[in-house]
Scaffold this motif. Sequence first.
Motif, PDB file in Angstrom:
ATOM      1  N   ASP A   1       0.830  -1.208   0.000  1.00 52.76           N
ATOM      2  CA  ASP A   1       0.000   0.000   0.000  1.00 52.76           C
ATOM      3  C   ASP A   1       0.864   1.258   0.000  1.00 52.76           C
ATOM      4  N   ALA A   2       1.904   1.260   0.798  1.00 57.21           N
ATOM      5  CA  ALA A   2       2.785   2.431   0.884  1.00 57.21           C
ATOM      6  C   ALA A   2       3.462   2.703  -0.452  1.00 57.21           C
ATOM      7  N   VAL A   3       3.894   1.653  -1.127  1.00 53.08           N
ATOM      8  CA  VAL A   3       4.533   1.827  -2.439  1.00 53.08           C
ATOM      9  C   VAL A   3       3.526   2.391  -3.442  1.00 53.08           C
ATOM     10  N   GLN A   4       2.313   1.891  -3.421  1.00 46.42           N
ATOM     11  CA  GLN A   4       1.297   2.395  -4.342  1.00 46.42           C
ATOM     12  C   GLN A   4       1.005   3.876  -4.093  1.00 46.42           C
ATOM     13  N   ILE A   5       0.941   4.259  -2.819  1.00 46.36           N
ATOM     14  CA  ILE A   5       0.715   5.669  -2.489  1.00 46.36           C
ATOM     15  C   ILE A   5       1.881   6.517  -2.997  1.00 46.36           C
ATOM     16  N   ALA A   6       3.103   6.050  -2.779  1.00 49.94           N
ATOM     17  CA  ALA A   6       4.290   6.802  -3.225  1.00 49.94           C
ATOM     18  C   ALA A   6       4.294   6.938  -4.745  1.00 49.94           C
ATOM     19  N   LEU A   7       3.970   5.871  -5.455  1.00 53.34           N
ATOM     20  CA  LEU A   7       3.941   5.944  -6.922  1.00 53.34           C
ATOM     21  C   LEU A   7       2.834   6.886  -7.401  1.00 53.34           C
TER      22      LEU A   7
ATOM     23  N   LYS B   1       1.341  12.216  -9.597  1.00 56.22           N
ATOM     24  CA  LYS B   1       0.601  13.470  -9.478  1.00 56.22           C
ATOM     25  C   LYS B   1       1.492  14.691  -9.297  1.00 56.22           C
ATOM     26  N   LYS B   2       2.613  14.552  -8.585  1.00 52.44           N
ATOM     27  CA  LYS B   2       3.350  15.742  -8.157  1.00 52.44           C
ATOM     28  C   LYS B   2       4.799  15.820  -8.633  1.00 52.44           C
ATOM     29  N   VAL B   3       5.186  14.997  -9.577  1.00 54.88           N
ATOM     30  CA  VAL B   3       6.579  15.016 -10.022  1.00 54.88           C
ATOM     31  C   VAL B   3       6.953  16.385 -10.592  1.00 54.88           C
ATOM     32  N   GLY B   4       6.008  17.086 -11.170  1.00 52.53           N
ATOM     33  CA  GLY B   4       6.283  18.399 -11.746  1.00 52.53           C
ATOM     34  C   GLY B   4       6.598  19.465 -10.708  1.00 52.53           C
ATOM     35  N   THR B   5       6.264  19.223  -9.461  1.00 50.45           N
ATOM     36  CA  THR B   5       6.526  20.215  -8.407  1.00 50.45           C
ATOM     37  C   THR B   5       7.917  20.057  -7.797  1.00 50.45           C
ATOM     38  N   LEU B   6       8.617  19.011  -8.175  1.00 52.86           N
ATOM     39  CA  LEU B   6       9.949  18.754  -7.624  1.00 52.86           C
ATOM     40  C   LEU B   6      10.917  19.834  -8.094  1.00 52.86           C
ATOM     41  N   ARG B   7      11.633  20.438  -7.159  1.00 53.81           N
ATOM     42  CA  ARG B   7      12.515  21.560  -7.497  1.00 53.81           C
ATOM     43  C   ARG B   7      13.895  21.112  -7.967  1.00 53.81           C
ATOM     44  N   THR B   8      14.430  20.074  -7.326  1.00 52.97           N
ATOM     45  CA  THR B   8      15.769  19.606  -7.716  1.00 52.97           C
ATOM     46  C   THR B   8      15.749  18.091  -7.868  1.00 52.97           C
ATOM     47  N   VAL B   9      16.548  17.625  -8.783  1.00 48.29           N
ATOM     48  CA  VAL B   9      16.672  16.191  -9.019  1.00 48.29           C
ATOM     49  C   VAL B   9      17.288  15.506  -7.798  1.00 48.29           C
ATOM     50  N   ALA B  10      18.171  16.208  -7.104  1.00 55.06           N
ATOM     51  CA  ALA B  10      18.853  15.633  -5.942  1.00 55.06           C
ATOM     52  C   ALA B  10      17.873  15.290  -4.819  1.00 55.06           C
ATOM     53  N   ALA B  11      16.749  15.983  -4.760  1.00 55.85           N
ATOM     54  CA  ALA B  11      15.762  15.743  -3.698  1.00 55.85           C
ATOM     55  C   ALA B  11      14.821  14.591  -4.029  1.00 55.85           C
ATOM     56  N   PHE B  12      14.907  14.050  -5.232  1.00 55.71           N
ATOM     57  CA  PHE B  12      13.953  13.050  -5.705  1.00 55.71           C
ATOM     58  C   PHE B  12      13.894  11.808  -4.814  1.00 55.71           C
ATOM     59  N   SER B  13      15.028  11.172  -4.570  1.00 60.16           N
ATOM     60  CA  SER B  13      15.045   9.932  -3.780  1.00 60.16           C
ATOM     61  C   SER B  13      14.538  10.160  -2.371  1.00 60.16           C
TER      62      SER B  13
END
Length: 187
Positions: free
Chosen positions: A47-53, A58-70
């Motif tokens: 369930d947690a993985v599904q929520i994260a995916l 939904k929100k990948v476009g709001t990510l400011r830096t690639v380094a913060a992704f993980s």
Amino acid sequence: MIQANEALIEAACAGSEQALSHLLIVCQPDLKRFARRTCSTSEDAEDAVQIALWQLYKKVGTLRTVAAFSGWLFRIVERECYRLFRRTYTESISERFDDAVERLTDDELCIDLARSIAELPQAYRIVFILRDIEGWTTPEAAEKLGLSPEAVKSRLHRARAAVRDNLSRSGYRQSSTALYTNAESDD
């Protein structure tokens, strides 16, 4: 660490559907591995993985830096594992409380409680009834009785203590989760 390259993450952030689809596939094994270590059950991990995916989608476009992704994705999984654990734990305690209350017969408890309330001095009894039975607020009870809010609180505290002591003398004891009779707690 998630095994996605920076170019893929940047393309997904920029709105590429193909990059986002590929990113969802690439991230899944690392998230599952992390969730299995973090969550209390395998179902919660899924369930947690599904929520994260879903959040990634939904929100990948709001990510400011690639380094913060993980860190961002792992934090989503961690929070979700904790939320699921807390929900399961709360439901478990609630079920145990309900089971304990069912062991008491409602009639016996009502009679003992009514007797305990009736034995209170009138000044305490009226405050107890207004606050705990009729659900009045402290200011409302204070105004009705012509007392200060502090006096209402004090009388209510003393009334509750007296009821609790009286029930204790009648064979009930209070634990951290419920009220049990002495006979039933010996089982």
